[in-house]
Design an enzyme around this catalytic site. Structure first.
Site, short mmCIF file in Angstrom:
data_model
loop_
_atom_site.label_atom_id
_atom_site.label_comp_id
_atom_site.label_asym_id
_atom_site.label_seq_id
_atom_site.Cartn_x
_atom_site.Cartn_y
_atom_site.Cartn_z
CG HIS A 1 -2.38 0.71 0.96
ND1 HIS A 1 -3.46 0.24 1.35
CD2 HIS A 1 -2.22 2.25 0.81
CE1 HIS A 1 -4.16 1.42 1.02
NE2 HIS A 1 -3.88 2.42 0.75
CG ASN B 1 -4.64 0.24 -2.13
OD1 ASN B 1 -5.47 -0.21 -1.91
ND2 ASN B 1 -4.19 1.43 -2.12
CE1 TYR C 1 -12.75 6.23 0.10
CE2 TYR C 1 -11.51 5.24 -2.01
CZ TYR C 1 -11.57 5.10 -0.30
OH TYR C 1 -10.77 4.71 0.57
CD1 TRP D 1 -10.38 5.57 3.84
CD2 TRP D 1 -9.24 3.58 3.81
NE1 TRP D 1 -9.11 5.72 4.06
CE2 TRP D 1 -8.36 4.74 4.21
CE3 TRP D 1 -8.76 2.10 3.49
CZ2 TRP D 1 -6.91 4.25 4.24
CZ3 TRP D 1 -7.29 2.07 3.87
CH2 TRP D 1 -6.54 2.90 4.12
CD GLU E 1 -6.60 10.39 2.50
OE1 GLU E 1 -6.59 9.29 3.02
OE2 GLU E 1 -6.69 10.48 1.25
CD1 TRP E 2 -3.35 8.36 1.12
CD2 TRP E 2 -1.23 7.85 1.71
NE1 TRP E 2 -3.16 6.91 1.51
CE2 TRP E 2 -1.93 6.61 1.77
CE3 TRP E 2 0.17 7.81 2.04
CZ2 TRP E 2 -1.28 5.55 2.18
CZ3 TRP E 2 0.98 6.41 2.40
CH2 TRP E 2 -0.17 5.45 2.19
C1 GBH Z 1 -7.61 5.38 -1.54
O1 GBH Z 1 -7.16 6.13 -2.70
C2 GBH Z 1 -6.56 4.97 -0.82
O2 GBH Z 1 -6.24 3.47 -0.99
C3 GBH Z 1 -6.45 5.17 0.76
O3 GBH Z 1 -5.12 4.78 1.19
C4 GBH Z 1 -6.91 6.52 0.89
O4 GBH Z 1 -6.57 6.86 2.56
C5 GBH Z 1 -8.39 6.60 0.55
O5 GBH Z 1 -8.59 6.21 -0.89
C6 GBH Z 1 -8.79 7.87 0.69
O6 GBH Z 1 -8.26 8.92 -0.06
O7 GBH Z 1 -13.62 12.76 -8.31
O8 GBH Z 1 -14.71 11.01 -9.20
O9 GBH Z 1 -12.44 11.64 -9.98
C7 GBH Z 1 -8.31 6.93 -3.38
C8 GBH Z 1 -8.26 6.93 -4.97
C9 GBH Z 1 -8.89 8.17 -6.56
C10 GBH Z 1 -10.30 8.00 -5.06
C11 GBH Z 1 -9.25 9.50 -7.22
C12 GBH Z 1 -11.11 9.16 -5.56
C13 GBH Z 1 -11.17 10.89 -7.27
C14 GBH Z 1 -12.75 10.74 -7.55
N1 GBH Z 1 -8.80 7.87 -5.34
N2 GBH Z 1 -10.89 9.59 -6.95
S1 GBH Z 1 -13.44 11.87 -8.83
#
Ligand code: GBH
Length: 455
Positions: free
Chosen positions: A116, A161, A290, A409, A416-417
Site C-alpha cells: 500500500h 493497492n 469513492y 475505509w 491521509e497522504w
Molecule cells: C484510497 O485512494 C487509498 O487506497 C487510501 O489509502 C486513501 O486513504 C483513501 O483512498 C482516501 O483517499 O472526483 O470522481 O475523480 C483513493 C483513490 C482516486 C479516489 C481519485 C477518488 C477521485 C474521485 N482516489 N478519486 S473523482
C-alpha cells in the site's frame, strides 16, 4: 442476503502504524516525501500516526465491537526488508505474527495487502523503484517471504493497492512519492507493477499455501453526460483508462484495446510469456470506490486539462471531459456523493469481467470534523455509508452482481497522504495528538447495518 457476506474495515500500514523507528523498520519513500517542505499538508508524517504498532489490540477490540468479520490491513515492506532486499527482519515478522494471531483469536479474518505505497526508500534511491524492471523481482521476493511466514494463517491476499495511484499520482502528477511528473513514466511503472503482481501470484499458486489472491484497483464511476454515442464512448474510455488499465491485463492478459489505439508505442508490450502469466492472475477483483463524475467527449479543439484533484491526470491521453452536477452533495475531499454511480459501476465491472467475484476493498468518505464534539455526531458519514451499502444491496439483489464483501475505509482517522491528518475518514476518532480511540456515530450506524443485513 447470504450469511457469508464479508463485512470489514480497512487501513494501510503507513497511515496507521506509527512506530516508524522501531523494530528495525527501514525508511519508505513516504517517510522521505513527508520531509520535503510543501509536499504534505502541515508537514505531517506517519511517525506516530494512530500508533497501531503499539495499540493493535485496541483496534481489534473495536473491530470486534463493530461486529465486522474481516480486517484489511497492509504489511509495511520496510518492516519486513528494511532496504527492500535481503533477509527478513525478525522483529518485523514478529509484529505481523502478533497482529495476525490476535485477529484470529478474536474471530476476525485478516485480508492482507502486500503493498500500500510504502516502497523501501533504498529501492527508490539506489534502484529507481518501480521505474526499473528489477522491482518486479524485488517485489516477488518480498511477497514470497510473506507467503512463507504468514501463509499458514492468512488465506486472503491482495498484492497491490491501487497501482493507478502509484503510476499516475507518483509518476505523472508528482503528488505522491517519488514526486515525478512525466507523460510516459506512468505507463512504464504500471507495466512493472502488473508484472510484479503476476510474479507474486505465480509464487503464491506454485507454493500451495492455500487461499485466494487478488488486486485492489480504484475506480470512480463515469456517467455519460448525454445519450450521444460520443459521450457514452467517452465514459467507457475513462473507465477503461482507469480500471481497465489494471484489470484487463490480470483477467485477459493485455491492456484495453482503446489504450493501445490511443497510446501506440507509448504503451509497453507484454511478451507472450508475460501475457500468459498475467492472464487470470486474480481469484477475485478488488474494487476501491469513492465517487462519480459525468463524462463527455471534448468539443473539437478543446485541450483537456490534466488536473490533480478531479480526474487524476492522463487526460491528454484519454481525452475525456469530466464534470459534476452542482446539486450533488460533496464530501470533505470535494468528491461527489453519488450512490447510484456505485451501483452502475458494480454492474459495469461484473459485465466486463464475468465470472470474477468482486470485493469492495474500500469505500467511505472524509468529513470535516474540526472539534471532537461535532466529530462524534458525523451525520454525513452515517448517510454516506447507508446510501452506498443500499446501492450495493441493489447491485447484488436486483442486478445479480457477485459482490462477496465490503470494507469500510477506514477503521480510524489516519494519515491521509498529501492531506496529512486534516482529512478524516474514520469510523473512530483518532489522531497523533489524541490516540485514544473514540467511536463516532457512524461506527454504530455501520454496526447496525451489518446486523440488519443478516437479520
Ligand atoms: C484510497 O485512494 C487509498 O487506497 C487510501 O489509502 C486513501 O486513504 C483513501 O483512498 C482516501 O483517499 O472526483 O470522481 O475523480 C483513493 C483513490 C482516486 C479516489 C481519485 C477518488 C477521485 C474521485 N482516489 N478519486 S473523482
Amino acid at each position: 442476503m447470504t450469511s457469508d457476506f464479508v463485512w470489514g474495515v480497512a487501513t494501510a500500514a503507513y497511515q496507521v502504524e506509527g512506530g516508524a523507528a522501531e523494530g528495525g523498520r527501514g525508511f519508505s519513500i513516504w517517510d522521505a516525501f513527508c520531509r520535503i517542505p510543501g509536499r504534505v499538508r502541515g508537514m505531517d508524517n506517519g511517525d506516530v500516526a494512530c500508533d497501531s504498532y503499539h495499540r493493535f489490540e485496541q483496534d481489534i477490540a473495536m473491530i470486534k465491537l463493530l461486529g465486522a468479520r474481516a480486517y484489511r490491513f497492509s504489511i509495511a515492506w520496510p518492516r519486513i526488508q528494511p532496504t527492500g532486499r535481503g533477509a527478513p527482519n525478525p522483529e518485523g515478522i514478529a509484529y505481523y505474527d502478533r497482529l495476525i494471531d490476535a485477529l484470529l483469536a478474536a474471530g476476525i479474518t485478516p485480508y492482507v495487502t502486500l503493498y500500500h505505497w510504502d516502497l523501501p526508500l533504498d529501492l527508490q534511491m539506489s534502484h529507481d523503484g518501480w521505474l526499473k524492471r528489477a522491482a518486479v523481482d524485488d517485489f516477488a521476493a518480498y511477497a514470497k517471504i510473506c507467503f512463507d511466514r504468514f501463509g499458514d494463517r492468512v488465506k486472503h491476499w491482495i498484492t497491490l493497492n491501487e497501482p493507478w495511484c502509484v503510476a499516475v499520482l507518483g509518476h505523472g502528477l508528482g503528488v505522491f512519492p517519488p514526486g515525478r511528473t512525466d507523460p510516459d513514466e506512468p505507463y512504464l511503472v504500471a507495466h512493472h507493477l502488473l508484472l510484479a503482481h503476476a510474479r507474486a501470484v505465480q509464487l503464491f499458486r506454485e507454493g500451495g499455501y492455500g487461499g485466494v489472491i487478488g488486486l485492489s484497483n480504484n475506480c470512480d464511476w463515469r456517467e455519460p453526460l448525454s445519450d450521444s454515442p460520443r459521450d457514452r464512448e467517452a465514459a467507457q474510455r475513462a473507465l477503461e483508462f482507469c480500471y481497465g488499465w489494471f484489470t484487463d491485463p490480470v483477467v485477459r492478459g493485455d491492456y484495453p484495446a482503446v489504450m493501445r489505439t490511443r497510446l501506440g508505442r507509448r504503451l509497453p508490450d507484454f511478451t507472450r510469456a508475460e501475457a500468459a502469466l498475467l492472464k487470470n492472475s486474480v481469484d477475485f477483483l478488488g474494487l476501491n470506490h469513492y465517487s462519480s463524475l459525468y463524462a463527455s467527449e471534448p468539443a473539437a479543439g478543446t485541450k483537456v486539462e490534466t488536473t490533480v484533484s478531479g480526474n487524476g491526470g492522463l487526460s491528454d491521453d484519454q481525452q475525456v471531459c469530466l464534470s459534476a452536477d452542482p446539486t450533488w452533495e460533496k464530501t470533505d475531499m470535494q468528491w461527489n456523493v453519488v450512490p447510484w454511480g456505485f451501483r452502475k459501476l458494480l454492474a459495469w465491472v461484473a459485465g466486463r469481467y464475468p465470472g470474477y467475484p468482486i470485493y469492495v476493498t474500500e469505500n467511505g468518505c472524509a468529513v470535516n470534523e474540526p472539534d471532537a464534539v461535532s466529530a462524534l455526531i458525523d451525520e454525513q458519514r452515517c448517510r454516506f455509508i447507508h446510501a452506498y451499502t443500499e446501492a450495493m444491496r441493489a447491485a447484488i439483489e436486483e442486478d445479480h452482481t457477485d459482490v462477496r464483501g465490503y470494507f469500510c475505509w477506514s477503521l480510524l482517522d489516519n494519515f491521509e497522504w498529501g492531506y496529512g491528518y486534516s482529512k478524516r475518514f474514520g469510523l473512530i476518532r483518532c489522531s497523533p495528538d489524541n490516540l485514544e480511540r473514540v467511536p463516532k456515530k457512524s461506527f454504530f450506524e455501520y454496526q447496525r447495518i451489518i446486523r440488519s443485513w443478516f437479520a
